[in-house]
Design a protein around this motif. Sequence first.
Motif, PDB file in Angstrom:
ATOM      1  N   THR A  67      72.558  -4.587  39.917  1.00  0.00           N
ATOM      2  CA  THR A  67      71.802  -3.981  38.807  1.00  0.00           C
ATOM      3  C   THR A  67      72.422  -2.650  38.381  1.00  0.00           C
ATOM      4  OG1 THR A  67      70.279  -3.022  40.443  1.00  0.00           O
ATOM      5  CG2 THR A  67      69.621  -5.102  39.408  1.00  0.00           C
ATOM      6  N   ASP A  68      72.894  -1.846  39.381  1.00  0.00           N
ATOM      7  CA  ASP A  68      73.538  -0.569  39.030  1.00  0.00           C
ATOM      8  C   ASP A  68      74.841  -0.808  38.272  1.00  0.00           C
ATOM      9  OD1 ASP A  68      71.476   0.695  40.278  1.00  0.00           O
ATOM     10  OD2 ASP A  68      72.576   1.135  42.137  1.00  0.00           O
ATOM     11  N   TRP A  69      75.645  -1.760  38.764  1.00  0.00           N
ATOM     12  CA  TRP A  69      76.921  -2.078  38.101  1.00  0.00           C
ATOM     13  C   TRP A  69      76.690  -2.625  36.691  1.00  0.00           C
ATOM     14  CZ3 TRP A  69      78.475  -7.022  36.598  1.00  0.00           C
ATOM     15  CH2 TRP A  69      79.804  -7.150  36.149  1.00  0.00           C
ATOM     16  N   GLU A 127      84.190  -4.506  42.031  1.00  0.00           N
ATOM     17  CA  GLU A 127      83.471  -4.099  40.823  1.00  0.00           C
ATOM     18  C   GLU A 127      84.352  -4.145  39.578  1.00  0.00           C
ATOM     19  OE1 GLU A 127      81.564  -0.368  41.170  1.00  0.00           O
ATOM     20  OE2 GLU A 127      80.157  -1.021  42.738  1.00  0.00           O
ATOM     21  N   LYS A 136      74.072  -2.168  34.743  1.00  0.00           N
ATOM     22  CA  LYS A 136      73.551  -1.106  33.860  1.00  0.00           C
ATOM     23  C   LYS A 136      74.707  -0.250  33.319  1.00  0.00           C
ATOM     24  CE  LYS A 136      70.540   2.091  32.339  1.00  0.00           C
ATOM     25  NZ  LYS A 136      71.400   3.189  31.917  1.00  0.00           N
ATOM     26  N   LYS A 137      75.676   0.087  34.199  1.00  0.00           N
ATOM     27  CA  LYS A 137      76.813   0.886  33.765  1.00  0.00           C
ATOM     28  C   LYS A 137      77.662   0.124  32.752  1.00  0.00           C
ATOM     29  CE  LYS A 137      80.781   3.432  35.593  1.00  0.00           C
ATOM     30  NZ  LYS A 137      81.606   3.727  36.799  1.00  0.00           N
ATOM     31  N   LYS A 175      67.334  -0.087  31.318  1.00  0.00           N
ATOM     32  CA  LYS A 175      67.609  -0.405  32.724  1.00  0.00           C
ATOM     33  C   LYS A 175      67.880  -1.893  32.884  1.00  0.00           C
ATOM     34  CE  LYS A 175      62.610  -0.608  33.506  1.00  0.00           C
ATOM     35  NZ  LYS A 175      61.470  -0.093  34.274  1.00  0.00           N
ATOM     36  N   GLU A 182      66.947  -4.761  35.810  1.00  0.00           N
ATOM     37  CA  GLU A 182      66.111  -4.923  36.999  1.00  0.00           C
ATOM     38  C   GLU A 182      65.836  -6.393  37.263  1.00  0.00           C
ATOM     39  OE1 GLU A 182      62.509  -2.840  36.144  1.00  0.00           O
ATOM     40  OE2 GLU A 182      61.779  -4.351  34.733  1.00  0.00           O
ATOM     41  N   LYS A 218      70.582  -4.359  44.365  1.00  0.00           N
ATOM     42  CA  LYS A 218      70.817  -3.028  43.795  1.00  0.00           C
ATOM     43  C   LYS A 218      72.271  -2.811  43.368  1.00  0.00           C
ATOM     44  CE  LYS A 218      69.326   1.731  44.443  1.00  0.00           C
ATOM     45  NZ  LYS A 218      70.419   2.303  43.645  1.00  0.00           N
ATOM     46  N   PRO A 219      73.258  -3.254  44.137  1.00  0.00           N
ATOM     47  CA  PRO A 219      74.640  -3.083  43.662  1.00  0.00           C
ATOM     48  C   PRO A 219      74.901  -3.771  42.321  1.00  0.00           C
ATOM     49  CG  PRO A 219      74.605  -3.685  45.985  1.00  0.00           C
ATOM     50  CD  PRO A 219      73.206  -3.836  45.489  1.00  0.00           C
TER      51      PRO A 219
END
Length: 681
Positions: free
Chosen positions: A495-497, A589, A499-500, A520, A522, A492-493
Amino acid sequence: MSKADLINNLGTVAKSGTTNFLEAMAEGGDANLIGQFGVGFYSAFLVADKVSVTSKCNDDPVQHVWESSADASFTVMDDPRGNTLGRGSRVTLHLKEDAHDYLSEDKLKESAKKYSQFIQFPIYVKVKKEVDVEAEEDDDDDDKEDEEEKKDDVETKDEEEKEEEEEKKPKKKTVFEWEQVNTQKAIWLRAKEDVTEEEYNEFYKSISKDYLDPLAYTHFNAEGEIEFKSILFLPKKAPFDMMDNYWTKKSEVKLFVRRVLVAEKFDELLPRYLNFVRGVVDSDDLPLNVSREQLQQNKIMKVISKKLVRKVLELMKKLAKDEESGGDDEEEEKDEEAKEDKDKEEKKEKKEEEGLWTKFWKEFNKNLKMGCYEDDSNRSKLSKLLRFYTTKSDGKEISLDKYLDRMQESQESIYYMSGDSLETMKKAPALQIFEKKDLEVLMLPDHLDEPCLQKLADYEGKKFVSIQKADVKLDETEEEKKRFTKLKDMYKPLTDWWKKKLTDLTESGAMKDAGVKIEKVELSKRLTNSPVVVVTSQFGYSAQQEKVMKSQAFQNKEQLSMMAGRKTLEINPNHPVVVDLLAKVKASESDEAAGNTAEVLFQTAIIESGYEIADPSALVNRVYRMMSKELGVDPDAPLKEVEVPEDEEEAEEEDGKDGASDDGEEEAEEEKKEKPEKDEM
């Protein structure tokens, strides 16, 4: 006809019979009689100033002549020539000046053959011919008077006469004969058993002007509320301009009414996708004395059209079924060890016959795909005729029924993918999990394949699913589901990073003008070897569809960007590059190397998935920097001009020039020294 018959039957022409005809039509009167109100006869005045009808009735001893100039009057009188016909009628047209083309023998033959080729009674045209005749026969009638003079000429020698006879050659003589022009018979009126294969082939060539025999044909009589007879042919070769004129080309089936040609090409007789079918339709139920525009609106035409389409599709289905059954027979025969001579001969005959559908499919597959897209009422029938390449078909096209037979028991969907070529699709990352699970996938290299399947939506209860879109669902065990859930939490860290990062890249970064929108990032269930893959949303264009739409001359860029759909980046949690990225992102990050790697992976995934990058310069620059680092070169080092080493010959020439210039300078200095000495003296 007698005098009374001439007045009653032909006199209505001069009394504006067309007005009466139109009034009767408006009131819903019967329009099936061709001679009603004399409309057919009145058409003679389109090309003639005056029409004369000479007629002799068997019950009337006097021969009469009817004449009219279409001036609201007519005359009927006794023929001053007497009884020249014996019995019957003769129609004489006094042609207008602009209609003198109809005096040509070729024009008369052409018109008669075109519209009345299959009329039962014979049609003759008086033709002019030249025949060879011997000089003696030709001169017999003309030189009777000269014979007496020749008898008096006793001094002529026998030798000279012999020489003259030898010099005499056959001469041309002009004769006029009646020649029948409608010699071809309407074979559709005969029973199928009475027509030979050769007659069918010759008839096809005469109506289609094709030099090849037809691939297949169907001969049938339709009975019921509407009765008509028809022969329809499937050609062996597609016309070279078939798809160029697809939207404007009309049906090539000729329409006859009581063996009289009404139309060579008709809009509504067959749908557009069947415009390659040749043949004839002959109906006794259609009216002959109305315009083609009215005929096209006739309800009978719609019934005929529906039956013709059904018969053509049945013929195609029979061809496809015969070929598939032939293939099954071959497999059974391979398992048998002992074979008799008769069986071998039958197998050879089958081999010669099979392949007809394959040949037809290669020539006309685009038509059937267009039919599947356009014809809602016959889409299910057409779907059984479609053929596609698959990942297990070894380069051969198979039917959807065969695909269903080879499906796994737990498989709920028919999977497909599109691309430029079979080789490109086989290397696609989206295909990896299907190869691992041994799932067969349809491969669509033709640009009409994907719209065709999207119109079908499903086949025999199985939905079509594109493996290049985000809504693919595969069978999973409970253990696989649990493991995937844990992996999602673990990554999750990342994929979120990611995506941003990609949102910034596509909305305000180097790819803001590329038209790519990220939905997204994923974890992927379809990747086994590749690190990443880009897929589109469920209702968005695939990569192949985007290419087709972009190539349109009148494309709408706004609509294209709207239909392109948002992209999803799927990552492979087992790939070393992705694992390393996760570690770097967890550590920091703001890691620049991780950010560059993430962006390069996304851009390369777009290209590998078949999509286009509007501005590839950002990707190219990153690749150059990575190559520089790989070679140990500073990517930010300024460019300097490289010094070019001089060749030996050029160096020697320069040395020679330098030596010569030095000697010249010394001589000049000596001359300067000598001048003042001379001045002193």
